[in-house]
Design a protein around this motif. Structure first.
Motif, PDB file in Angstrom:
ATOM      1  N   LYS A   1      -0.525  10.106  -5.742  1.00  0.00           N
ATOM      2  CA  LYS A   1      -1.333  10.955  -4.431  1.00  0.00           C
ATOM      3  C   LYS A   1      -0.559  10.603  -3.286  1.00  0.00           C
ATOM      4  CE  LYS A   1      -5.914  10.059  -6.634  1.00  0.00           C
ATOM      5  NZ  LYS A   1      -7.217   9.638  -5.987  1.00  0.00           N
ATOM      6  N   LEU A   2      -0.629  11.549  -2.355  1.00  0.00           N
ATOM      7  CA  LEU A   2       0.185  11.596  -0.777  1.00  0.00           C
ATOM      8  C   LEU A   2      -0.565  12.353   0.103  1.00  0.00           C
ATOM      9  CD1 LEU A   2       3.450  13.624  -1.163  1.00  0.00           C
ATOM     10  CD2 LEU A   2       1.666  13.840  -2.790  1.00  0.00           C
ATOM     11  N   GLY A   3      -0.366  12.080   1.284  1.00  0.00           N
ATOM     12  CA  GLY A   3      -1.053  12.662   2.164  1.00  0.00           C
ATOM     13  C   GLY A   3      -0.715  11.933   3.714  1.00  0.00           C
ATOM     14  N   ILE A   4      -1.625  12.443   4.467  1.00  0.00           N
ATOM     15  CA  ILE A   4      -1.479  11.839   5.776  1.00  0.00           C
ATOM     16  C   ILE A   4      -3.009  11.882   6.642  1.00  0.00           C
ATOM     17  CG2 ILE A   4      -0.879  13.995   7.081  1.00  0.00           C
ATOM     18  CD1 ILE A   4       0.421  12.331   9.229  1.00  0.00           C
ATOM     19  N   ASN A   5      -3.440  10.646   7.032  1.00  0.00           N
ATOM     20  CA  ASN A   5      -4.560  10.529   7.773  1.00  0.00           C
ATOM     21  C   ASN A   5      -4.528  10.411   9.285  1.00  0.00           C
ATOM     22  OD1 ASN A   5      -6.150  10.365   5.368  1.00  0.00           O
ATOM     23  ND2 ASN A   5      -5.915   8.192   5.072  1.00  0.00           N
ATOM     24  N   ILE A   6      -4.924  11.103   9.789  1.00  0.00           N
ATOM     25  CA  ILE A   6      -4.926  11.335  11.305  1.00  0.00           C
ATOM     26  C   ILE A   6      -6.166  10.949  12.287  1.00  0.00           C
ATOM     27  CG2 ILE A   6      -4.301  12.966  13.270  1.00  0.00           C
ATOM     28  CD1 ILE A   6      -2.711  14.572  11.502  1.00  0.00           C
ATOM     29  N   THR A   7      -6.049   9.851  12.631  1.00  0.00           N
ATOM     30  CA  THR A   7      -7.443   9.366  13.442  1.00  0.00           C
ATOM     31  C   THR A   7      -7.309   9.519  14.950  1.00  0.00           C
ATOM     32  OG1 THR A   7      -7.563   7.563  11.615  1.00  0.00           O
ATOM     33  CG2 THR A   7      -8.977   7.276  13.699  1.00  0.00           C
ATOM     34  N   TYR A   8      -8.540  10.019  15.587  1.00  0.00           N
ATOM     35  CA  TYR A   8      -8.512  10.401  16.916  1.00  0.00           C
ATOM     36  C   TYR A   8      -9.758  10.150  17.488  1.00  0.00           C
ATOM     37  CZ  TYR A   8      -8.482  13.024  21.329  1.00  0.00           C
ATOM     38  OH  TYR A   8      -8.700  13.491  22.575  1.00  0.00           O
ATOM     39  N   LYS A   9      -9.715   9.108  18.341  1.00  0.00           N
ATOM     40  CA  LYS A   9     -11.211   8.624  18.779  1.00  0.00           C
ATOM     41  C   LYS A   9     -12.272   8.506  17.742  1.00  0.00           C
ATOM     42  CE  LYS A   9     -10.529  11.008  23.262  1.00  0.00           C
ATOM     43  NZ  LYS A   9     -11.179  12.049  24.166  1.00  0.00           N
ATOM     44  N   GLY A  10     -11.697   7.685  16.873  1.00  0.00           N
ATOM     45  CA  GLY A  10     -12.602   7.134  15.925  1.00  0.00           C
ATOM     46  C   GLY A  10     -12.910   8.144  14.676  1.00  0.00           C
ATOM     47  N   LYS A  11     -12.513   9.382  14.858  1.00  0.00           N
ATOM     48  CA  LYS A  11     -12.609  10.366  13.763  1.00  0.00           C
ATOM     49  C   LYS A  11     -11.560  10.447  12.644  1.00  0.00           C
ATOM     50  CE  LYS A  11     -14.430  14.911  12.686  1.00  0.00           C
ATOM     51  NZ  LYS A  11     -15.323  16.159  13.122  1.00  0.00           N
ATOM     52  N   THR A  12     -11.343  10.483  11.615  1.00  0.00           N
ATOM     53  CA  THR A  12     -10.318  10.555  10.850  1.00  0.00           C
ATOM     54  C   THR A  12     -10.163  11.931  10.019  1.00  0.00           C
ATOM     55  OG1 THR A  12      -9.923   8.111  10.246  1.00  0.00           O
ATOM     56  CG2 THR A  12      -8.889   9.612   8.809  1.00  0.00           C
TER      57      THR A  12
ATOM     58  N   THR B   1       0.844  -1.169   0.125  1.00  0.00           N
ATOM     59  CA  THR B   1       0.071  -0.086   0.063  1.00  0.00           C
ATOM     60  C   THR B   1       0.853   1.045  -0.109  1.00  0.00           C
ATOM     61  OG1 THR B   1      -0.058   0.118   2.413  1.00  0.00           O
ATOM     62  CG2 THR B   1      -1.783  -1.201   1.294  1.00  0.00           C
ATOM     63  N   GLY B   2       2.229   1.067   0.271  1.00  0.00           N
ATOM     64  CA  GLY B   2       2.983   2.238   0.464  1.00  0.00           C
ATOM     65  C   GLY B   2       2.830   3.162   1.846  1.00  0.00           C
ATOM     66  N   ASN B   3       1.960   2.624   2.758  1.00  0.00           N
ATOM     67  CA  ASN B   3       1.426   3.480   4.116  1.00  0.00           C
ATOM     68  C   ASN B   3       2.601   3.033   4.922  1.00  0.00           C
ATOM     69  OD1 ASN B   3      -0.543   3.919   2.503  1.00  0.00           O
ATOM     70  ND2 ASN B   3      -2.020   2.800   3.689  1.00  0.00           N
ATOM     71  N   VAL B   4       2.665   3.982   5.867  1.00  0.00           N
ATOM     72  CA  VAL B   4       3.675   4.092   7.083  1.00  0.00           C
ATOM     73  C   VAL B   4       2.721   4.858   8.166  1.00  0.00           C
ATOM     74  CG1 VAL B   4       5.450   5.154   8.347  1.00  0.00           C
ATOM     75  CG2 VAL B   4       5.963   4.477   6.097  1.00  0.00           C
ATOM     76  N   SER B   5       2.488   3.891   9.035  1.00  0.00           N
ATOM     77  CA  SER B   5       1.576   4.369  10.284  1.00  0.00           C
ATOM     78  C   SER B   5       2.267   4.151  11.684  1.00  0.00           C
ATOM     79  CB  SER B   5       0.368   3.420  10.231  1.00  0.00           C
ATOM     80  OG  SER B   5       0.794   2.155  10.389  1.00  0.00           O
ATOM     81  N   PHE B   6       1.947   4.717  12.694  1.00  0.00           N
ATOM     82  CA  PHE B   6       2.151   4.536  14.007  1.00  0.00           C
ATOM     83  C   PHE B   6       1.143   5.205  14.914  1.00  0.00           C
ATOM     84  CE2 PHE B   6       3.670   8.891  12.810  1.00  0.00           C
ATOM     85  CZ  PHE B   6       3.550   9.801  13.950  1.00  0.00           C
ATOM     86  N   GLU B   7       1.206   4.874  16.106  1.00  0.00           N
ATOM     87  CA  GLU B   7       0.236   5.325  17.115  1.00  0.00           C
ATOM     88  C   GLU B   7       1.153   6.143  18.138  1.00  0.00           C
ATOM     89  OE1 GLU B   7      -1.946   1.942  18.668  1.00  0.00           O
ATOM     90  OE2 GLU B   7      -2.653   1.791  16.742  1.00  0.00           O
ATOM     91  N   ASN B   8       0.546   7.217  18.687  1.00  0.00           N
ATOM     92  CA  ASN B   8       0.933   8.034  19.828  1.00  0.00           C
ATOM     93  C   ASN B   8      -0.192   8.286  20.563  1.00  0.00           C
ATOM     94  OD1 ASN B   8       3.032   9.676  21.198  1.00  0.00           O
ATOM     95  ND2 ASN B   8       1.729  11.386  20.473  1.00  0.00           N
ATOM     96  N   LYS B   9      -0.425   7.649  21.816  1.00  0.00           N
ATOM     97  CA  LYS B   9      -1.185   7.941  22.831  1.00  0.00           C
ATOM     98  C   LYS B   9      -2.699   7.686  22.112  1.00  0.00           C
ATOM     99  CE  LYS B   9       0.972  11.557  25.239  1.00  0.00           C
ATOM    100  NZ  LYS B   9       0.919  13.073  25.624  1.00  0.00           N
ATOM    101  N   ASP B  10      -3.516   8.451  22.051  1.00  0.00           N
ATOM    102  CA  ASP B  10      -5.027   8.234  21.384  1.00  0.00           C
ATOM    103  C   ASP B  10      -5.163   8.321  19.829  1.00  0.00           C
ATOM    104  OD1 ASP B  10      -5.970   6.945  23.682  1.00  0.00           O
ATOM    105  OD2 ASP B  10      -6.573   9.176  24.378  1.00  0.00           O
TER     106      ASP B  10
END
Length: 344
Positions: free
Chosen positions: A301-312, A281-290
């Motif tokens: 295409k490129l960008g970043i998805n930020i998911t916090y408490k179920g909302k992206t 997929t070419g994705n890099v992901s990590f988790e920090n707290k919630d």
């Protein structure tokens, strides 16, 4: 001119013994006082000994300080007072100066090399109506930092410096209130987490110390082997992934003023499994707290998805701003990245 004396001869009214012991007068700094210093071993650059201060009229001893180490520096055969090459240079064993801004000169007496990185340390004796009194508060400034503190008579402030290796320095400034030093400003310059440059200022606002932090990033640093960067126009921010020292993957968000708002990992430790890279997929992901962060780059295409408490929140990157690529960045195996396929 500095000289180390090893022979037996008469010098400035004091006998230098064949065993290397020596005593010297310290003079020329006051019409009221003079000093004496004793070195147990003049064959070394530093020696155990003591320093004393006397009243010139009565010859009464006013101050005595034993020292585990004293610097043995001679200038044309004499021990000179009031030399303080702050922070790392030559220091006299006796300094005579006004430290509390009351118009009366005080004494700083060397007691060893107990300040940072085995720098010289001093005991402070303040002039009072009842003679010279030891001050623990002023002495802390001459023990707990790098060398002797400096004095600014125009601003009536005292300044200290301390460090931790080559890449962390702290500078503090004090005023004198109630005959004690009072901290009013601290500036910390931190390059330990290169290429991040963190500058922290704490300043007294009349009620409390107020902190401000500035973090920048130097992608031209020798520690950065490769990086992937793009701009999110809608947020006016840049997203950065970089390879540090060929070992770790790191992430940063930079605002339009080139200040780093957030970086991950938050310290300089090499931890495992902090990032996940999916080659397909070419994705890099990590988790920090919630919060989960997913950086993507595929099919232009490129960008970043930020998911916090179920909302992206989707931050779409500008392809024209791209520098480098995720695939090239993660072509090498990094210690804190888990490499997986979509079927994993």
């Amino acid at each position: 001119m500095k000289k180390t004396l090893l022979l037996c001869f008469l010098l400035s009214g004091w006998i230098l013994s064949a065993l290397g012991q020596a005593s010297f007068n310290i003079d020329g700094f006051s019409k009221q006082y003079y000093g004496k210093v004793y070195f147990a071993d003049t064959s070394a650059l530093t020696s155990a000994g003591w320093v004393e201060v006397y009243d010139r009229i009565t010859n009464k001893k006013l101050i005595h300080v034993d020292a585990d180490e004293l610097s043995f520096d001679l200038h044309d055969g004499e021990i000179k007072p009031n030399i303080a090459e702050i922070p790392y240079g030559e220091y006299s064993v006796l300094l005579y100066q006004d430290y509390n801004f009351d118009g009366k000169k005080d004494f700083a007496i060397m007691d060893g090399f107990n300040s940072c990185y085995q720098g010289p340390s001093f005991l402070i004796y303040l002039a009072t109506e009842n003679g010279f009194q030891f001050s623990g508060d002023f002495t802390e400034l001459a023990q707990d930092f790098c060398g002797m503190f400096s004095v600014d008579y125009k601003e009536k402030t005292l300044s200290t410096m301390t460090k931790d290796g080559c890449c962390w320095h702290q500078f503090s400034k004090y005023i004198v209130e109630d005959n004690k030093p009072k901290l009013i400003r601290t500036f910390t310059d931190n390059l330990k987490n290169d290429p991040l440059h963190i500058q922290t200022t704490e300043e007294w606002d009349g009620k409390k110390m107020v902190e401000s932090v500035s973090t920048t990033i130097n992608l031209k640093s020798e520690s950065v082997e490769n990086y992937f960067k793009f701009h999110v126009d809608a947020m006016n921010k840049s997203i950065i992934l970089y390879n540090k020292n060929g070992h770790t993957l790191n992430y940063a968000i930079m605002d339009d003023k080139k200040n780093v708002e957030f970086y991950y990992p938050s310290d300089d430790s090499d931890q495992s499994e902090e990032f996940t890279y999916n080659k397909e997929t070419g994705n890099v992901s990590f988790e920090n707290k919630d919060t989960t962060y997913t950086i993507y780059e595929k099919s232009g295409k490129l960008g970043i998805n930020i998911t916090y408490k179920g909302k992206t929140h989707q931050w779409v990157g500008n392809p024209k701003s791209r520098k480098g690529s995720i695939g090239k960045l993660l072509r090498v195996k990094l210690d804190n990245v888990v490499y997986q396929s979509s079927n994993t």
